[in-house]
Write a protein that holds these residues in place. Structure first.
Motif, PDB file in Angstrom:
ATOM      1  N   ASN A 171       0.673  -1.546 -11.096  1.00  0.00           N
ATOM      2  CA  ASN A 171       0.520  -1.762  -9.913  1.00  0.00           C
ATOM      3  C   ASN A 171      -0.085  -3.086  -9.693  1.00  0.00           C
ATOM      4  OD1 ASN A 171       1.300   0.640  -8.633  1.00  0.00           O
ATOM      5  ND2 ASN A 171      -0.617   1.295  -8.142  1.00  0.00           N
ATOM      6  N   GLU A 172      -0.570  -3.621 -10.605  1.00  0.00           N
ATOM      7  CA  GLU A 172      -1.250  -4.871 -10.696  1.00  0.00           C
ATOM      8  C   GLU A 172      -0.217  -6.024 -10.898  1.00  0.00           C
ATOM      9  OE1 GLU A 172      -2.621  -2.559 -12.332  1.00  0.00           O
ATOM     10  OE2 GLU A 172      -4.386  -2.244 -11.290  1.00  0.00           O
TER      11      GLU A 172
ATOM     12  N   ASP B 122       1.088   2.404  -3.504  1.00  0.00           N
ATOM     13  CA  ASP B 122       1.132   2.935  -5.067  1.00  0.00           C
ATOM     14  C   ASP B 122       2.504   3.250  -5.457  1.00  0.00           C
ATOM     15  OD1 ASP B 122      -0.115   3.842  -7.089  1.00  0.00           O
ATOM     16  OD2 ASP B 122      -0.197   5.860  -6.382  1.00  0.00           O
TER      17      ASP B 122
ATOM     18  N   GLN C 249       1.992  -6.090  -7.632  1.00  0.00           N
ATOM     19  CA  GLN C 249       1.441  -6.734  -6.421  1.00  0.00           C
ATOM     20  C   GLN C 249       1.641  -8.492  -6.893  1.00  0.00           C
ATOM     21  OE1 GLN C 249      -0.752  -5.549  -3.939  1.00  0.00           O
ATOM     22  NE2 GLN C 249      -1.830  -7.444  -3.311  1.00  0.00           N
TER      23      GLN C 249
ATOM     24  N   ARG D 119      -4.041  -0.303  -4.916  1.00  0.00           N
ATOM     25  CA  ARG D 119      -5.236  -0.207  -5.476  1.00  0.00           C
ATOM     26  C   ARG D 119      -5.972   1.225  -5.737  1.00  0.00           C
ATOM     27  NH1 ARG D 119      -5.191  -4.609  -2.263  1.00  0.00           N
ATOM     28  NH2 ARG D 119      -5.342  -6.783  -3.429  1.00  0.00           N
TER      29      ARG D 119
END
Length: 136
Positions: A50-51, A69, A54, A19
């Motif tokens: 990144n989203e 990251d 995840q 995040r």
């Protein structure tokens, strides 16, 4: 001019979580934890944001470990943590990370004790972790 002291362990590093928040690796001192650093330097295997990373890790793979990251692990823009890991345990054919899922085993003191190829079975690593635990 002050020179920065060379890192002595992984606990000297601060990295960004998925995040974008700073995380000091000193918070992992004394623990055995899986830390995942996504990288897209291997045939475009990790192109997502990144989203998206995840989402895939948590839903498809049920990851219950911290994901950080997305970084570079090789080249001039390699993340400092990976420069340190590679300097502590070089690879079979030089220091460069050859492929995704290269793994490093770090002891409770933050020292790199082993490097594993992408194909190394988690069971092999488990045995090495048990040996470390037994010797502490």
């Amino acid at each position: 001019m002050a020179t920065q002291e060379a890192p002595k362990s992984i606990y000297d590093f601060t990295v960004k979580d998925i995040r974008g928040n700073d995380v000091s690796l000193s918070g992992y001192r004394g623990k055995f934890e899986i830390l995942a650093f996504p990288c897209n330097q291997f045939a475009g295997q990790e192109p997502g944001s990144n989203e998206e990373i995840q989402e895939v890790a948590c839903t498809m793979f049920k990851a219950e470990f911290p994901i950080f990251d997305k970084i570079d692990v090789n080249g001039k823009n390699a993340a400092p943590i990976y420069k340190f890991l590679k300097s502590e345990k070089g690879g079979f054919l030089g220091d460069a990370i050859k492929w995704n899922f290269t793994k490093f085993l770090v002891n409770k003191e933050g020292k790199v004790v082993e490097r594993y190829a992408p194909t190394t079975s988690p069971l092999k690593i488990e045995k090495d972790i048990q040996n470390l635990l037994g010797s502490s």
